[in-house]
Scaffold this active site. Structure first.
Site, PDB file in Angstrom:
ATOM      1  N   THR A  85      -3.402 -36.883 -18.420  1.00  0.00           N
ATOM      2  CA  THR A  85      -4.279 -36.735 -19.590  1.00  0.00           C
ATOM      3  C   THR A  85      -5.102 -35.477 -19.362  1.00  0.00           C
ATOM      4  OG1 THR A  85      -4.382 -39.116 -19.929  1.00  0.00           O
ATOM      5  CG2 THR A  85      -6.115 -37.788 -20.940  1.00  0.00           C
ATOM      6  N   LYS A 160      -3.479 -38.795 -27.082  1.00  0.00           N
ATOM      7  CA  LYS A 160      -4.112 -39.527 -25.981  1.00  0.00           C
ATOM      8  C   LYS A 160      -5.630 -39.529 -26.129  1.00  0.00           C
ATOM      9  CE  LYS A 160      -4.511 -41.881 -22.202  1.00  0.00           C
ATOM     10  NZ  LYS A 160      -4.032 -41.503 -20.880  1.00  0.00           N
ATOM     11  N   LYS A 228     -13.697 -38.055 -17.392  1.00  0.00           N
ATOM     12  CA  LYS A 228     -13.000 -36.783 -17.657  1.00  0.00           C
ATOM     13  C   LYS A 228     -12.347 -36.796 -19.027  1.00  0.00           C
ATOM     14  CE  LYS A 228      -8.896 -36.591 -16.465  1.00  0.00           C
ATOM     15  NZ  LYS A 228      -7.542 -36.864 -17.032  1.00  0.00           N
TER      16      LYS A 228
END
Length: 278
Positions: A85, A160, A228
């Site tokens: 990701t 995502k 993150k």
């Protein structure tokens, strides 16, 4: 996750060359016949397909770009699949650099956590050239069940981000529902039995709420990696002039959780910020 995913490819008969920054994490694969390489530069010339799943965008950048990166050392025609990701714009850069070296690239982040990886039922969101996606589909089918082509390079990463945004607010709801039920004097397990199959149902409620009730905060997905992801999503939203207050609040709470020493626990550890969980 990467170890489980690689094992499925081995079981399908693919010859595996592997590299990890911590060799011990690849020990089971090596014991089963995978061939160890000391660097990605050493690995690249041996393979037709490269699959990476890493922690942070900087890791992806260092792995693919530069003099010691995969693209520089890959054979012509190599298919490069990054399942980290990461930032959508980095996926675009990798695709452009790969094309200049006569290689192909896909961004293909996944959802499903440790269980989905182990059971080969990940959701895989893919961006890149549609013909390249068609070529890679049999590989994806060894690791996941819900495999959807999203569009041109970077589209997998954008998808995502949408996934992580939905999870972020959802996890707040799961934790608050359990905290409320407990505060009201209810048996939270019975409450879960009633609500998980109704309109409140979600993957997080069915899979992570039971872990919360057992005080099991071991990571299926690390808090630090979720932070993150949420940061990337918020940054991307800002570039599109899109305000996402739920995402902003979730990021604030998860950062608070990490600052309290829980960065290496699972995302369900968010419950620890609520009175009942402390």
């Amino acid at each position: 996750m990467g170890c489980s995913m690689a094992k499925h490819l081995m079981n399908a008969g693919h010859e595996l060359f592997v590299h990890n920054r911590t060799r011990s994490k690849a020990a089971t694969l090596i014991a089963d016949g995978a061939i160890w390489c000391d660097s990605v530069a050493a690995l690249a010339p041996h393979v037709e397909v490269v699959i990476s799943i890493l922690g942070y965008p900087l890791d992806v950048e260092q792995t693919y770009l530069g003099d010691n990166g995969l693209i520089k050392h890959a054979k012509s025609g190599t298919l490069l699949i990054d399942m980290t990701t990461s930032r959508p714009e980095l996926a675009l850069l990798i695709e452009n650099e790969a094309e200049q070296m006569n290689c192909e690239a896909l961004d293909a982040p996944v959802s499903g956590g440790d269980i989905g990886a182990r059971e080969a039922r990940l959701s895989i969101m893919v961006g890149g050239n549609p013909d390249t996606f068609a070529t890679a589909l049999p590989i994806f089918e060894r690791m996941g069940r819900n495999i959807v082509y999203q569009g041109l390079p970077g589209s997998g990463q954008h998808c995502k981000m949408a996934n992580q945004i939905a999870i972020a607010s959802g996890m707040m709801g799961v934790c608050e529902a359990i905290a409320y039920a407990s505060k009201a004097g209810l048996d939270a397990n019975r409450v879960l039995q009633s609500i998980e199959s109704g309109a409140a149902g979600s993957w997080s409620l069915s899979n992570l709420a039971p872990r919360i009730l057992k005080k099991d905060f071991t990571p299926g997905f690390f808090v630090k990696h979720f932070i993150k992801d949420l940061g990337i999503a918020l940054e991307s939203a800002r570039t599109m002039n899109l305000e996402l207050p739920g995402l902003s609040r979730a990021l604030e709470l998860y950062q608070r959780l990490a600052d309290a020493g829980h960065a290496d626990e699972g995302t369900q550890a968010l419950y620890l910020l609520y009175g009942e969980g402390e």
